[in-house]
Design a protein around this motif. Sequence first.
Motif, PDB file in Angstrom:
ATOM      1  N   TYR A  81      54.427  29.036   3.311  1.00 16.32           N
ATOM      2  CA  TYR A  81      53.096  28.150   3.672  1.00 16.32           C
ATOM      3  C   TYR A  81      52.030  28.415   2.506  1.00 16.32           C
ATOM      4  O   TYR A  81      50.778  28.053   2.710  1.00 16.32           O
ATOM      5  CB  TYR A  81      52.787  28.362   5.105  1.00 16.32           C
ATOM      6  CG  TYR A  81      53.566  27.738   5.962  1.00 16.32           C
ATOM      7  CD1 TYR A  81      53.741  26.288   5.975  1.00 16.32           C
ATOM      8  CD2 TYR A  81      54.348  28.333   6.897  1.00 16.32           C
ATOM      9  CE1 TYR A  81      54.630  25.661   6.762  1.00 16.32           C
ATOM     10  CE2 TYR A  81      55.062  27.821   7.611  1.00 16.32           C
ATOM     11  CZ  TYR A  81      55.248  26.555   7.794  1.00 16.32           C
ATOM     12  OH  TYR A  81      56.182  25.865   8.669  1.00 16.32           O
ATOM     13  N   GLY A  82      52.212  29.281   1.653  1.00 17.18           N
ATOM     14  CA  GLY A  82      51.051  29.978   0.933  1.00 17.18           C
ATOM     15  C   GLY A  82      50.052  30.724   1.284  1.00 17.18           C
ATOM     16  O   GLY A  82      48.968  30.721   0.687  1.00 17.18           O
ATOM     17  N   ILE A  83      50.445  31.116   2.637  1.00 21.81           N
ATOM     18  CA  ILE A  83      49.281  32.188   2.983  1.00 21.81           C
ATOM     19  C   ILE A  83      49.567  33.639   2.458  1.00 21.81           C
ATOM     20  O   ILE A  83      50.583  34.191   2.594  1.00 21.81           O
ATOM     21  CB  ILE A  83      49.480  32.232   4.680  1.00 21.81           C
ATOM     22  CG1 ILE A  83      49.135  30.993   5.101  1.00 21.81           C
ATOM     23  CG2 ILE A  83      48.722  33.230   5.148  1.00 21.81           C
ATOM     24  CD1 ILE A  83      49.597  30.641   6.821  1.00 21.81           C
ATOM     25  N   ARG A  84      48.393  34.303   1.675  1.00 22.96           N
ATOM     26  CA  ARG A  84      48.609  35.530   1.390  1.00 22.96           C
ATOM     27  C   ARG A  84      48.677  36.550   2.538  1.00 22.96           C
ATOM     28  O   ARG A  84      47.719  36.825   3.249  1.00 22.96           O
ATOM     29  CB  ARG A  84      47.210  35.578   0.347  1.00 22.96           C
ATOM     30  CG  ARG A  84      47.465  34.566  -0.745  1.00 22.96           C
ATOM     31  CD  ARG A  84      46.167  34.782  -1.713  1.00 22.96           C
ATOM     32  NE  ARG A  84      45.082  34.402  -0.913  1.00 22.96           N
ATOM     33  CZ  ARG A  84      44.029  35.330  -0.974  1.00 22.96           C
ATOM     34  NH1 ARG A  84      43.957  36.304  -1.783  1.00 22.96           N
ATOM     35  NH2 ARG A  84      42.893  35.074  -0.274  1.00 22.96           N
ATOM     36  N   THR A  85      49.634  37.517   2.058  1.00 27.10           N
ATOM     37  CA  THR A  85      49.507  38.688   2.998  1.00 27.10           C
ATOM     38  C   THR A  85      49.649  39.952   2.055  1.00 27.10           C
ATOM     39  O   THR A  85      50.080  39.924   1.114  1.00 27.10           O
ATOM     40  CB  THR A  85      51.017  38.551   3.736  1.00 27.10           C
ATOM     41  OG1 THR A  85      51.921  38.270   3.049  1.00 27.10           O
ATOM     42  CG2 THR A  85      50.815  37.462   4.729  1.00 27.10           C
ATOM     43  N   VAL A  86      49.574  41.055   2.849  1.00 30.84           N
ATOM     44  CA  VAL A  86      49.656  42.502   2.352  1.00 30.84           C
ATOM     45  C   VAL A  86      50.290  43.150   3.538  1.00 30.84           C
ATOM     46  O   VAL A  86      49.775  43.003   4.909  1.00 30.84           O
ATOM     47  CB  VAL A  86      48.429  43.226   1.833  1.00 30.84           C
ATOM     48  CG1 VAL A  86      48.789  44.541   1.581  1.00 30.84           C
ATOM     49  CG2 VAL A  86      48.125  42.575   0.495  1.00 30.84           C
ATOM     50  N   ASN A  87      51.257  43.794   3.318  1.00 29.27           N
ATOM     51  CA  ASN A  87      51.941  44.563   4.294  1.00 29.27           C
ATOM     52  C   ASN A  87      51.245  46.144   3.948  1.00 29.27           C
ATOM     53  O   ASN A  87      51.521  46.672   3.070  1.00 29.27           O
ATOM     54  CB  ASN A  87      53.601  45.023   4.083  1.00 29.27           C
ATOM     55  CG  ASN A  87      53.974  45.737   5.089  1.00 29.27           C
ATOM     56  OD1 ASN A  87      53.466  46.505   5.958  1.00 29.27           O
ATOM     57  ND2 ASN A  87      55.624  45.653   5.077  1.00 29.27           N
ATOM     58  N   ILE A  88      50.504  46.586   4.877  1.00 30.07           N
ATOM     59  CA  ILE A  88      49.744  47.871   4.593  1.00 30.07           C
ATOM     60  C   ILE A  88      50.728  49.133   5.024  1.00 30.07           C
ATOM     61  O   ILE A  88      50.179  50.046   4.516  1.00 30.07           O
ATOM     62  CB  ILE A  88      48.099  47.893   5.293  1.00 30.07           C
ATOM     63  CG1 ILE A  88      48.792  47.795   6.904  1.00 30.07           C
ATOM     64  CG2 ILE A  88      47.433  46.651   4.769  1.00 30.07           C
ATOM     65  CD1 ILE A  88      47.134  48.526   7.506  1.00 30.07           C
ATOM     66  N   CYS A  89      51.505  48.873   5.661  1.00 32.02           N
ATOM     67  CA  CYS A  89      52.366  49.899   6.006  1.00 32.02           C
ATOM     68  C   CYS A  89      54.038  49.571   5.638  1.00 32.02           C
ATOM     69  O   CYS A  89      54.923  49.550   6.318  1.00 32.02           O
ATOM     70  CB  CYS A  89      52.462  50.472   7.339  1.00 32.02           C
ATOM     71  SG  CYS A  89      53.171  51.707   7.677  1.00 32.02           S
ATOM     72  N   PRO A  90      54.183  49.589   4.280  1.00 32.67           N
ATOM     73  CA  PRO A  90      55.685  49.088   4.089  1.00 32.67           C
ATOM     74  C   PRO A  90      56.594  50.130   4.188  1.00 32.67           C
ATOM     75  O   PRO A  90      58.168  49.667   3.933  1.00 32.67           O
ATOM     76  CB  PRO A  90      55.432  48.581   2.438  1.00 32.67           C
ATOM     77  CG  PRO A  90      54.443  49.510   1.954  1.00 32.67           C
ATOM     78  CD  PRO A  90      53.386  49.503   2.860  1.00 32.67           C
ATOM     79  N   GLU A  91      56.350  51.398   4.191  1.00 29.86           N
ATOM     80  CA  GLU A  91      57.250  52.382   4.355  1.00 29.86           C
ATOM     81  C   GLU A  91      57.839  52.648   5.546  1.00 29.86           C
ATOM     82  O   GLU A  91      57.391  52.021   6.732  1.00 29.86           O
ATOM     83  CB  GLU A  91      56.415  53.859   4.151  1.00 29.86           C
ATOM     84  CG  GLU A  91      55.649  54.005   2.885  1.00 29.86           C
ATOM     85  CD  GLU A  91      54.263  53.525   2.954  1.00 29.86           C
ATOM     86  OE1 GLU A  91      53.891  52.842   3.895  1.00 29.86           O
ATOM     87  OE2 GLU A  91      53.455  54.012   2.129  1.00 29.86           O
ATOM     88  N   GLU A  92      58.834  53.631   5.609  1.00 34.21           N
ATOM     89  CA  GLU A  92      59.706  53.517   7.016  1.00 34.21           C
ATOM     90  C   GLU A  92      58.852  54.743   7.473  1.00 34.21           C
ATOM     91  O   GLU A  92      59.259  55.176   8.860  1.00 34.21           O
ATOM     92  CB  GLU A  92      61.040  53.857   6.621  1.00 34.21           C
ATOM     93  CG  GLU A  92      61.997  52.806   6.237  1.00 34.21           C
ATOM     94  CD  GLU A  92      61.879  51.488   7.216  1.00 34.21           C
ATOM     95  OE1 GLU A  92      62.085  51.617   8.540  1.00 34.21           O
ATOM     96  OE2 GLU A  92      61.603  50.487   6.887  1.00 34.21           O
ATOM     97  N   GLU A  93      58.448  55.788   6.962  1.00 37.90           N
ATOM     98  CA  GLU A  93      57.545  56.756   7.402  1.00 37.90           C
ATOM     99  C   GLU A  93      56.379  56.475   8.279  1.00 37.90           C
ATOM    100  O   GLU A  93      56.036  55.257   8.208  1.00 37.90           O
ATOM    101  CB  GLU A  93      56.892  57.740   6.195  1.00 37.90           C
ATOM    102  CG  GLU A  93      57.825  58.643   5.618  1.00 37.90           C
ATOM    103  CD  GLU A  93      58.191  57.700   4.352  1.00 37.90           C
ATOM    104  OE1 GLU A  93      58.047  56.682   3.940  1.00 37.90           O
ATOM    105  OE2 GLU A  93      59.405  58.638   3.428  1.00 37.90           O
TER     106      GLU A  93
END
Length: 208
Positions: free
Chosen positions: A59-71
């Motif tokens: 949908y063109g909504i901008r996101t950031v995953n602030i915790c992409p790690e598995e840790e």
Amino acid sequence: MAKSKFLWLLDSGHGGVINGEYQTGGKRSPEFKKPWGQLFEGEFNRGIVSRVIEKANYYGIRTVNICPEEEDISLSKRVLRANDWHEKENCILVSVHANAGGGSGIEIFTTPGETKSDKIATIFIEKMAEEFPEARFRMDLSDGDPDKESPFFIIRHTRMPAILIENFFMDNEEECKKYLMTKEGRDRIADSYIKAMIHIETRTKNLR
Ligand SMILES: [Zn+2]
């Protein structure tokens, strides 16, 4: 949709799974009879965040995953990451969790007092209630249970509007199996977030 107004910061609570090993103590469902087994909350949280990011991209909504790690990244580090983004962008933070401790339904936490986060939480509750009309909803328990210290930390110390969603109870066998341990349940949760995000992007003013 034009470029989204907000940069959505998505936070998967707790750690994930590395080489079959869950990174966080506790934070899991009871062991259910086969074939169900056990839910690790951090794995569920990551499942929701990855779905939301995929759908948001569509949908063109901008996101950031602030915790992409598995840790299991510390709460203070998560806060730093979120606040760094907010220096540059108009951000909203959504922290994803599953509940425990005996109960049912969905809770959305905001910080004390009437803030922009409350408006955001209200829209998320509306959209989640449309998707899950059978679920119980509780909102803004900021003056409530002191046991919930870690859920509160991230929304208290981040500087952007922030909500923390406890998606059903993982120690409620019916809810866990119905919503948290199935692909369908996870898709429905992510879809309801996306509806709320689209609503906030297109129909609200002055949320900053
Ligand atoms: Zn949690």
